[in-house]
Motif scaffolding. Structure first.
Motif, mmCIF file in Angstrom:
data_model
loop_
_atom_site.group_PDB
_atom_site.id
_atom_site.type_symbol
_atom_site.label_atom_id
_atom_site.label_comp_id
_atom_site.label_asym_id
_atom_site.label_seq_id
_atom_site.Cartn_x
_atom_site.Cartn_y
_atom_site.Cartn_z
ATOM 1 N N GLY A 149 58.786 -73.686 -71.792
ATOM 2 C CA GLY A 149 57.554 -74.124 -71.163
ATOM 3 C C GLY A 149 56.750 -72.937 -70.692
ATOM 4 O O GLY A 149 57.083 -71.795 -70.995
ATOM 5 N N HIS A 150 55.699 -73.221 -69.958
ATOM 6 C CA HIS A 150 54.960 -72.141 -69.310
ATOM 7 C C HIS A 150 54.671 -72.554 -67.877
ATOM 8 O O HIS A 150 54.459 -73.721 -67.583
ATOM 9 N N THR A 151 54.712 -71.558 -67.014
ATOM 10 C CA THR A 151 54.592 -71.830 -65.583
ATOM 11 C C THR A 151 53.164 -72.228 -65.235
ATOM 12 O O THR A 151 52.204 -71.660 -65.744
ATOM 13 N N GLN A 152 53.039 -73.195 -64.354
ATOM 14 C CA GLN A 152 51.743 -73.623 -63.855
ATOM 15 C C GLN A 152 51.356 -72.830 -62.610
ATOM 16 O O GLN A 152 50.190 -72.769 -62.258
ATOM 17 N N MET A 153 52.360 -72.273 -61.936
ATOM 18 C CA MET A 153 52.136 -71.443 -60.752
ATOM 19 C C MET A 153 53.246 -70.403 -60.702
ATOM 20 O O MET A 153 54.247 -70.535 -61.397
ATOM 21 N N SER A 154 53.060 -69.367 -59.919
ATOM 22 C CA SER A 154 54.072 -68.310 -59.827
ATOM 23 C C SER A 154 55.322 -68.845 -59.124
ATOM 24 O O SER A 154 55.276 -69.872 -58.444
ATOM 25 N N SER A 155 56.416 -68.121 -59.277
ATOM 26 C CA SER A 155 57.660 -68.572 -58.651
ATOM 27 C C SER A 155 57.539 -68.564 -57.123
ATOM 28 O O SER A 155 58.116 -69.423 -56.458
ATOM 29 N N GLN A 156 56.783 -67.630 -56.566
ATOM 30 C CA GLN A 156 56.576 -67.620 -55.120
ATOM 31 C C GLN A 156 55.824 -68.880 -54.677
ATOM 32 O O GLN A 156 56.149 -69.482 -53.657
ATOM 33 N N GLU A 157 54.808 -69.276 -55.455
ATOM 34 C CA GLU A 157 54.062 -70.497 -55.138
ATOM 35 C C GLU A 157 54.940 -71.736 -55.300
ATOM 36 O O GLU A 157 54.843 -72.673 -54.506
ATOM 37 N N ILE A 158 55.786 -71.734 -56.318
ATOM 38 C CA ILE A 158 56.693 -72.870 -56.538
ATOM 39 C C ILE A 158 57.578 -73.058 -55.315
ATOM 40 O O ILE A 158 57.767 -74.176 -54.831
ATOM 41 N N ILE A 159 58.099 -71.965 -54.783
ATOM 42 C CA ILE A 159 58.983 -72.038 -53.610
ATOM 43 C C ILE A 159 58.205 -72.466 -52.374
ATOM 44 O O ILE A 159 58.665 -73.325 -51.611
ATOM 45 N N SER A 160 57.025 -71.897 -52.157
ATOM 46 C CA SER A 160 56.282 -72.203 -50.930
ATOM 47 C C SER A 160 55.625 -73.584 -50.956
ATOM 48 O O SER A 160 55.671 -74.298 -49.973
ATOM 49 N N VAL A 161 55.026 -73.981 -52.076
ATOM 50 C CA VAL A 161 54.349 -75.276 -52.165
ATOM 51 C C VAL A 161 55.369 -76.404 -52.313
ATOM 52 O O VAL A 161 55.278 -77.437 -51.646
ATOM 53 N N ASN A 162 56.307 -76.254 -53.221
ATOM 54 C CA ASN A 162 57.410 -77.188 -53.471
ATOM 55 C C ASN A 162 56.959 -78.621 -53.775
ATOM 56 O O ASN A 162 57.612 -79.584 -53.406
ATOM 57 N N LYS A 163 55.828 -78.756 -54.462
ATOM 58 C CA LYS A 163 55.405 -80.056 -54.979
ATOM 59 C C LYS A 163 54.476 -79.809 -56.158
ATOM 60 O O LYS A 163 54.050 -78.691 -56.400
ATOM 61 N N ASN A 164 54.196 -80.834 -56.915
ATOM 62 C CA ASN A 164 53.400 -80.773 -58.141
ATOM 63 C C ASN A 164 54.210 -80.199 -59.296
ATOM 64 O O ASN A 164 55.392 -79.907 -59.148
ATOM 65 N N ILE A 165 53.541 -79.998 -60.408
ATOM 66 C CA ILE A 165 54.209 -79.500 -61.616
ATOM 67 C C ILE A 165 54.378 -77.988 -61.508
ATOM 68 O O ILE A 165 53.416 -77.259 -61.276
#
Length: 185
Positions: A149-165
């Motif tokens: 796949g391809h990331t929709q947000m950076s890994s830091q954003e994935i950890i901090s936001v923790n919702k959405n795709i």
């Protein structure tokens, strides 16, 4: 993306000139620099390299009828899972928890909570991935690729936001591209 794929979806298929092969090879090496020492094995200069134009503006790069890479609308190249299984080190990886596996195998995009479970979040912190990066998806406790796949947000954003795709899945085990090891016709 590959719910249906095979000889019927191919609109045009052509052997490409050596200059086009060099262009594709250089694009792939630029995108996946770890593959450079192996490019002669993957795409031999003397091998028959073809590009199949498929429905949905998908171009599939094949060597001896075996799909190796594909792109959509002249976008970035993605390897097939068969190639990733041979060269697992070629791309950045992200790991999903056990609860997300069945959804990924059915083609669903990966939500952030599936990437930030306590069992897999440490690996995500240790190996940061920027936004819009092609990634290999691994399952918790497994070492072979489950999807690409391809990331929709950076890994830091994935950890901090923790919702959405968090990751848009473009190819997964048991989809139509996986079931098509050779594209003949």
């Amino acid at each position: 993306m590959f719910k249906k794929f095979g000889g019927d979806e191919v609109r045009d298929r052509s052997k490409i000139k050596s200059s086009q092969q060099r262009g594709i090879r250089s694009s792939i090496i630029e995108q996946f620099p770890k593959l450079e020492p192996y490019m002669e094995q993957i795409m031999p200069k003397k091998g028959e390299v073809q590009v199949a134009k498929c429905e949905g503006k998908i171009s599939v790069v094949m060597v001896d009828d075996e799909p190796l890479f594909y792109n959509v609308r002249d976008g970035p190249y993605y390897p097939t899972l068969r190639l990733v299984h041979k060269y697992p080190f070629m791309m950045a990886t992200m790991r999903v928890d056990k609860g997300a596996i069945r959804f990924v195998l059915s083609g669903a995009n990966i939500m952030c909570p599936g990437l930030t479970h306590a069992n897999v979040v440490e690996e995500l912190k240790a190996n940061p991935v920027p936004e819009n990066t092609p990634v290999v998806i691994l399952a918790e406790g497994k070492e072979t690729a489950l999807a690409i796949g391809h990331t929709q947000m950076s890994s830091q954003e994935i950890i901090s936001v923790n919702k959405n795709i968090g990751v848009n899945v473009v190819h997964h085990l048991n989809d139509a591209l996986w079931k098509c090891p050779k594209l003949t016709g």
